[in-house]
Design an enzyme around this catalytic site. Structure first.
Site, PDB file in Angstrom:
ATOM      1  N   HIS A  38      55.205  43.720  44.669  1.00 30.69           N
ATOM      2  CA  HIS A  38      55.418  42.358  44.203  1.00 30.69           C
ATOM      3  C   HIS A  38      56.904  42.007  44.126  1.00 30.69           C
ATOM      4  O   HIS A  38      57.310  40.933  44.577  1.00 30.69           O
ATOM      5  CB  HIS A  38      54.794  42.165  42.816  1.00 30.69           C
ATOM      6  CG  HIS A  38      53.305  42.159  42.838  1.00 30.69           C
ATOM      7  ND1 HIS A  38      52.552  42.061  41.688  1.00 30.69           N
ATOM      8  CD2 HIS A  38      52.412  42.239  43.853  1.00 30.69           C
ATOM      9  CE1 HIS A  38      51.272  42.079  41.993  1.00 30.69           C
ATOM     10  NE2 HIS A  38      51.161  42.195  43.301  1.00 30.69           N
ATOM     11  N   ILE A  51      41.109  40.652  46.911  1.00 34.79           N
ATOM     12  CA  ILE A  51      41.007  39.665  45.839  1.00 34.79           C
ATOM     13  C   ILE A  51      41.297  38.267  46.350  1.00 34.79           C
ATOM     14  O   ILE A  51      40.735  37.278  45.875  1.00 34.79           O
ATOM     15  CB  ILE A  51      41.929  40.030  44.655  1.00 34.79           C
ATOM     16  CG1 ILE A  51      41.579  39.158  43.442  1.00 34.79           C
ATOM     17  CG2 ILE A  51      43.401  39.890  45.034  1.00 34.79           C
ATOM     18  CD1 ILE A  51      42.222  39.604  42.163  1.00 34.79           C
ATOM     19  N   ALA A  52      42.165  38.154  47.354  1.00 37.86           N
ATOM     20  CA  ALA A  52      42.457  36.844  47.938  1.00 37.86           C
ATOM     21  C   ALA A  52      41.243  36.317  48.691  1.00 37.86           C
ATOM     22  O   ALA A  52      40.840  35.160  48.520  1.00 37.86           O
ATOM     23  CB  ALA A  52      43.660  36.936  48.866  1.00 37.86           C
ATOM     24  N   LYS A  73      48.688  40.103  38.839  1.00 34.57           N
ATOM     25  CA  LYS A  73      49.263  40.906  37.758  1.00 34.57           C
ATOM     26  C   LYS A  73      49.215  42.391  38.142  1.00 34.57           C
ATOM     27  O   LYS A  73      48.343  42.798  38.933  1.00 34.57           O
ATOM     28  CB  LYS A  73      48.535  40.637  36.442  1.00 34.57           C
ATOM     29  CG  LYS A  73      47.002  40.742  36.521  1.00 34.57           C
ATOM     30  CD  LYS A  73      46.534  42.160  36.425  1.00 34.57           C
ATOM     31  CE  LYS A  73      45.052  42.273  36.725  1.00 34.57           C
ATOM     32  NZ  LYS A  73      44.685  43.614  37.157  1.00 34.57           N
ATOM     33  N   ARG A 124      38.059  37.400  48.567  1.00 32.44           N
ATOM     34  CA  ARG A 124      36.799  37.378  47.807  1.00 32.44           C
ATOM     35  C   ARG A 124      36.802  36.371  46.662  1.00 32.44           C
ATOM     36  O   ARG A 124      35.760  35.795  46.341  1.00 32.44           O
ATOM     37  CB  ARG A 124      36.529  38.781  47.266  1.00 32.44           C
ATOM     38  CG  ARG A 124      35.246  38.959  46.484  1.00 32.44           C
ATOM     39  CD  ARG A 124      34.990  40.414  46.177  1.00 32.44           C
ATOM     40  NE  ARG A 124      36.146  41.053  45.584  1.00 32.44           N
ATOM     41  CZ  ARG A 124      36.416  41.063  44.276  1.00 32.44           C
ATOM     42  NH1 ARG A 124      35.629  40.426  43.431  1.00 32.44           N
ATOM     43  NH2 ARG A 124      37.479  41.694  43.818  1.00 32.44           N
ATOM     44  N   ARG A 125      37.963  36.139  46.026  1.00 36.42           N
ATOM     45  CA  ARG A 125      37.994  35.312  44.835  1.00 36.42           C
ATOM     46  C   ARG A 125      38.862  34.066  44.968  1.00 36.42           C
ATOM     47  O   ARG A 125      38.400  32.949  44.712  1.00 36.42           O
ATOM     48  CB  ARG A 125      38.511  36.141  43.642  1.00 36.42           C
ATOM     49  CG  ARG A 125      37.631  37.310  43.239  1.00 36.42           C
ATOM     50  CD  ARG A 125      36.327  36.863  42.607  1.00 36.42           C
ATOM     51  NE  ARG A 125      36.534  35.959  41.488  1.00 36.42           N
ATOM     52  CZ  ARG A 125      36.844  36.338  40.244  1.00 36.42           C
ATOM     53  NH1 ARG A 125      36.986  37.625  39.965  1.00 36.42           N
ATOM     54  NH2 ARG A 125      36.995  35.449  39.288  1.00 36.42           N
ATOM     55  N   TYR A 144      30.866  50.413  33.409  1.00 38.27           N
ATOM     56  CA  TYR A 144      31.541  49.119  33.331  1.00 38.27           C
ATOM     57  C   TYR A 144      31.478  48.562  31.908  1.00 38.27           C
ATOM     58  O   TYR A 144      30.402  48.444  31.300  1.00 38.27           O
ATOM     59  CB  TYR A 144      30.898  48.123  34.295  1.00 38.27           C
ATOM     60  CG  TYR A 144      31.534  46.748  34.232  1.00 38.27           C
ATOM     61  CD1 TYR A 144      32.703  46.475  34.932  1.00 38.27           C
ATOM     62  CD2 TYR A 144      30.977  45.747  33.446  1.00 38.27           C
ATOM     63  CE1 TYR A 144      33.298  45.219  34.860  1.00 38.27           C
ATOM     64  CE2 TYR A 144      31.562  44.493  33.372  1.00 38.27           C
ATOM     65  CZ  TYR A 144      32.731  44.237  34.077  1.00 38.27           C
ATOM     66  OH  TYR A 144      33.320  43.009  33.998  1.00 38.27           O
TER      67      TYR A 144
END
Length: 345
Positions: free
Chosen positions: A85, A21-22, A103, A24-25, A241
């Site tokens: 986390h 996620i880091a 999250k 790619r986004r 989805y």
């Protein structure tokens, strides 16, 4: 820099881990956010960190602790698996760094409360990366509801579900905080709170496992709030989805599709149905990932500190769903060296 505003220069951001996620986004979005500079990216594997910084800039760092020790890092982004986390956010706050964490902030209410308290005491910004609440479409929906566009809200139905993931995906690993509720389930629950307020309580819930895995793969929850308003949410990792919500009111219905993860270049729509006809409200494309990073950077630059109320309430609601379904949230594991077994998300 402990709890101070960042003035006269960009916020210097470090990233703990090279999670999907880091890469790619978040890192691509970072380039379009004013007032922030990528200072460093950490990984247990120095070569991996170097590959990421070769694309996005910043210094490669071997080891998360080494990044936290750097004086040229004002704030950190934590994209590690959920169960990791708490220890790394705690260490980041202790090092005087502002924190944006994926999250859920932690897997246990007690840990969430402790970290929010630590951030408040230090005057540091602590944010949970819930991107969709920064999209203007949902703020438009909230204004429509307040203005009575569909009369009195009576019920919300919200869903976020995705197809099965690869067998080795961290969402199937209980020791890393896996499971549908902590991942996709957080979206419709947060949408219910965002649109109907924090007075919602869990009336009932179910969580389903498929026998082959130790985590929940789908679930549903029924919430009720003041005045009899209800919210029904469902979520899962074994579905076609689905990403949508609708709010039914006394005088109409409001529908949002592609609600939680719209592409940054996708024009979005809010559909309002009433007895006198249907209205389609068209909104410009918006990069909600850049929006959440921008909100974090602005808070850091302004020395805004942390309220944390929304983060704690979300953790409490997730815990209530666990309990209502006859399950208790799992305790977080002890962190492994640099917590590196969970970098890929």
């Amino acid at each position: 820099m402990s709890g101070a505003a960042v003035t006269g220069r960009p916020v210097r951001l470090g990233v703990l881990g090279c999670a999907d996620i880091a890469v790619r986004r978040v890192l691509p979005a970072l380039a379009g956010v004013p007032g922030v500079r990528l200072a460093a990216v950490a990984s247990r594997d120095g070569a991996r960190a170097a590959r990421v910084t070769g694309v996005f800039g910043g210094d490669p760092v071997e080891g998360y602790g080494a990044l936290l020790a750097r004086p040229d890092v004002d704030a950190v982004y934590v994209p590690l698996p959920a169960a990791l986390h708490a220890p790394w956010v705690e260490r980041a706050l202790a090092a005087g760094k502002h924190v944006l964490a994926e999250k859920p902030l932690t897997t246990r209410v007690a840990d969430t409360v402790r970290l929010v308290g630590a951030a408040r005491a230090a005057g540091l910004v602590l944010r949970e990366n819930v991107m969709f609440v920064h999209h203007p479409r949902h703020h438009r929906v909230r204004r429509l509801l307040r203005e009575g566009a569909i009369g009195e809200p009576r019920a919300l139905i919200a869903a976020f579900a995705i197809p099965p993931r690869p067998a080795d995906d961290i969402r199937y690993r209980p020791e890393l905080g896996g499971g549908a509720l902590l991942d996709v389930g957080s979206y419709p629950l947060r949408a219910a709170r965002f649109l109907l307020g924090d007075g919602l309580g869990v009336v009932g819930a179910t969580l389903r496992t498929d026998g082959a895995r130790e985590v929940d793969v789908s679930g549903t929850a029924l919430l009720a709030g003041p005045g009899g308003v209800t919210a029904q949410v469902y979520f899962g990792m074994e579905h076609h989805y689905t990403s949508r919500y609708e709010v039914v009111g006394s005088a109409g219905r409001l529908t949002v599709d592609r609600a939680f993860t719209p592409p940054a270049d996708l024009p979005t729509t809010v559909v309002v149905e009433r007895a006198d006809g249907t209205e389609r409200l068209e909104l410009e494309p918006f990069d909600q990932c850049a929006g959440t990073v921008d909100a974090f950077v602005r808070a850091v630059a302004a020395g805004a500190g942390t309220t944390g109320d929304a983060i704690v309430r979300q953790a409490e609601l997730i815990a209530d769903v666990h309990r209502s379904a006859g399950r208790e949230a799992r305790p977080a594991p002890r962190p492994a060296r640099d917590a590196a077994e969970g970098e890929d998300r």
